[in-house]
Design a protein around this motif. Structure first.
Motif, PDB file in Angstrom:
ATOM      1  N   LEU A   8      34.735  24.374  39.832  1.00 32.85           N
ATOM      2  CA  LEU A   8      33.795  25.508  39.811  1.00 32.85           C
ATOM      3  C   LEU A   8      34.397  26.718  39.102  1.00 32.85           C
ATOM      4  O   LEU A   8      33.692  27.445  38.397  1.00 32.85           O
ATOM      5  N   THR A   9      35.690  26.936  39.299  1.00 33.45           N
ATOM      6  CA  THR A   9      36.364  28.054  38.638  1.00 33.45           C
ATOM      7  C   THR A   9      36.350  27.874  37.122  1.00 33.45           C
ATOM      8  O   THR A   9      36.072  28.819  36.373  1.00 33.45           O
ATOM      9  N   GLU A  10      36.632  26.657  36.667  1.00 34.61           N
ATOM     10  CA  GLU A  10      36.587  26.384  35.222  1.00 34.61           C
ATOM     11  C   GLU A  10      35.185  26.655  34.674  1.00 34.61           C
ATOM     12  O   GLU A  10      35.024  27.282  33.632  1.00 34.61           O
ATOM     13  N   GLU A  11      34.183  26.159  35.404  1.00 37.79           N
ATOM     14  CA  GLU A  11      32.796  26.348  34.953  1.00 37.79           C
ATOM     15  C   GLU A  11      32.413  27.828  34.961  1.00 37.79           C
ATOM     16  O   GLU A  11      31.754  28.323  34.048  1.00 37.79           O
ATOM     17  N   TRP A  12      32.842  28.539  35.997  1.00 34.92           N
ATOM     18  CA  TRP A  12      32.564  29.977  36.095  1.00 34.92           C
ATOM     19  C   TRP A  12      33.156  30.716  34.897  1.00 34.92           C
ATOM     20  O   TRP A  12      32.510  31.585  34.307  1.00 34.92           O
ATOM     21  N   GLN A  13      34.365  30.361  34.516  1.00 35.27           N
ATOM     22  CA  GLN A  13      35.008  31.038  33.389  1.00 35.27           C
ATOM     23  C   GLN A  13      34.270  30.764  32.083  1.00 35.27           C
ATOM     24  O   GLN A  13      34.134  31.652  31.247  1.00 35.27           O
ATOM     25  N   LEU A  14      33.770  29.535  31.914  1.00 35.65           N
ATOM     26  CA  LEU A  14      32.987  29.217  30.718  1.00 35.65           C
ATOM     27  C   LEU A  14      31.672  30.004  30.701  1.00 35.65           C
ATOM     28  O   LEU A  14      31.271  30.546  29.668  1.00 35.65           O
ATOM     29  N   ILE A  15      31.006  30.046  31.854  1.00 36.63           N
ATOM     30  CA  ILE A  15      29.754  30.798  31.956  1.00 36.63           C
ATOM     31  C   ILE A  15      30.007  32.275  31.698  1.00 36.63           C
ATOM     32  O   ILE A  15      29.271  32.928  30.952  1.00 36.63           O
ATOM     33  N   ASN A  16      31.072  32.798  32.287  1.00 34.21           N
ATOM     34  CA  ASN A  16      31.408  34.208  32.116  1.00 34.21           C
ATOM     35  C   ASN A  16      31.665  34.538  30.648  1.00 34.21           C
ATOM     36  O   ASN A  16      31.177  35.541  30.128  1.00 34.21           O
ATOM     37  N   MET A  17      32.395  33.667  29.957  1.00 35.22           N
ATOM     38  CA  MET A  17      32.693  33.893  28.541  1.00 35.22           C
ATOM     39  C   MET A  17      31.404  33.812  27.715  1.00 35.22           C
ATOM     40  O   MET A  17      31.165  34.644  26.841  1.00 35.22           O
ATOM     41  N   SER A  18      30.567  32.833  28.009  1.00 31.63           N
ATOM     42  CA  SER A  18      29.304  32.694  27.273  1.00 31.63           C
ATOM     43  C   SER A  18      28.403  33.895  27.506  1.00 31.63           C
ATOM     44  O   SER A  18      27.787  34.415  26.564  1.00 31.63           O
ATOM     45  N   MET A  19      28.303  34.331  28.748  1.00 27.67           N
ATOM     46  CA  MET A  19      27.462  35.488  29.050  1.00 27.67           C
ATOM     47  C   MET A  19      28.000  36.744  28.376  1.00 27.67           C
ATOM     48  O   MET A  19      27.225  37.561  27.871  1.00 27.67           O
ATOM     49  N   HIS A  20      29.310  36.878  28.345  1.00 28.17           N
ATOM     50  CA  HIS A  20      29.902  38.025  27.662  1.00 28.17           C
ATOM     51  C   HIS A  20      29.497  38.022  26.188  1.00 28.17           C
ATOM     52  O   HIS A  20      29.122  39.063  25.641  1.00 28.17           O
ATOM     53  N   ASN A  21      29.552  36.839  25.565  1.00 23.45           N
ATOM     54  CA  ASN A  21      29.169  36.735  24.155  1.00 23.45           C
ATOM     55  C   ASN A  21      27.679  37.007  23.950  1.00 23.45           C
ATOM     56  O   ASN A  21      27.289  37.593  22.943  1.00 23.45           O
ATOM     57  N   LEU A  22      26.848  36.575  24.902  1.00 20.70           N
ATOM     58  CA  LEU A  22      25.409  36.811  24.794  1.00 20.70           C
ATOM     59  C   LEU A  22      25.057  38.288  24.984  1.00 20.70           C
ATOM     60  O   LEU A  22      24.195  38.826  24.279  1.00 20.70           O
TER      61      LEU A  22
END
Length: 115
Positions: A94-108
């Motif tokens: 979940l932490t790995e997925e959260w970090q990917l989501i966080n990075m994607s949202m930051h880019n969006l």
């Protein structure tokens, strides 16, 4: 038509719903009892209502993500929870997925920083 404040409140509740699980799992590598967990989460800027936390702890234990034990050494017995092996594996994923989501949202949200 709903007021803007009601919509924002509803959306914030949806945002927090999944994050609460990750927040709780993140603090249970060491045993904690419910109220200590409420305090830790609040001190770290992620307040959780006891009415939300206690059912979540029971559900996570039932799913095998948490192990519990009772401490009866004091006047008031306390149930301590900690991550099980399965819980630790799920927490890492979940932490790995959260970090990917966080990075994607930051880019969006900040497209000017991506270019």
């Amino acid at each position: 038509m709903e007021k803007i404040e009601e919509l924002i409140s509803s959306f914030l509740m949806e945002l927090r719903r999944g994050a609460v699980i990750l927040a709780v799992l993140s603090q249970l590598s060491d045993p904690q009892y419910g109220y200590s967990l409420v305090q830790i989460l609040e001190q770290k800027g992620f307040p959780v209502e006891p009415g939300t936390l206690y059912p979540l702890l029971r559900r996570l234990e039932k799913q095998g993500l948490l192990e519990s034990s009772w401490d009866t050494s004091e006047n008031r017995p306390r149930k301590f929870y900690k991550l099980s092996r399965k819980g630790n594996e799920i927490y890492k994923k979940l932490t790995e997925e959260w970090q990917l989501i966080n990075m994607s949202m930051h880019n969006l949200i900040n497209p000017e920083e991506v270019d």
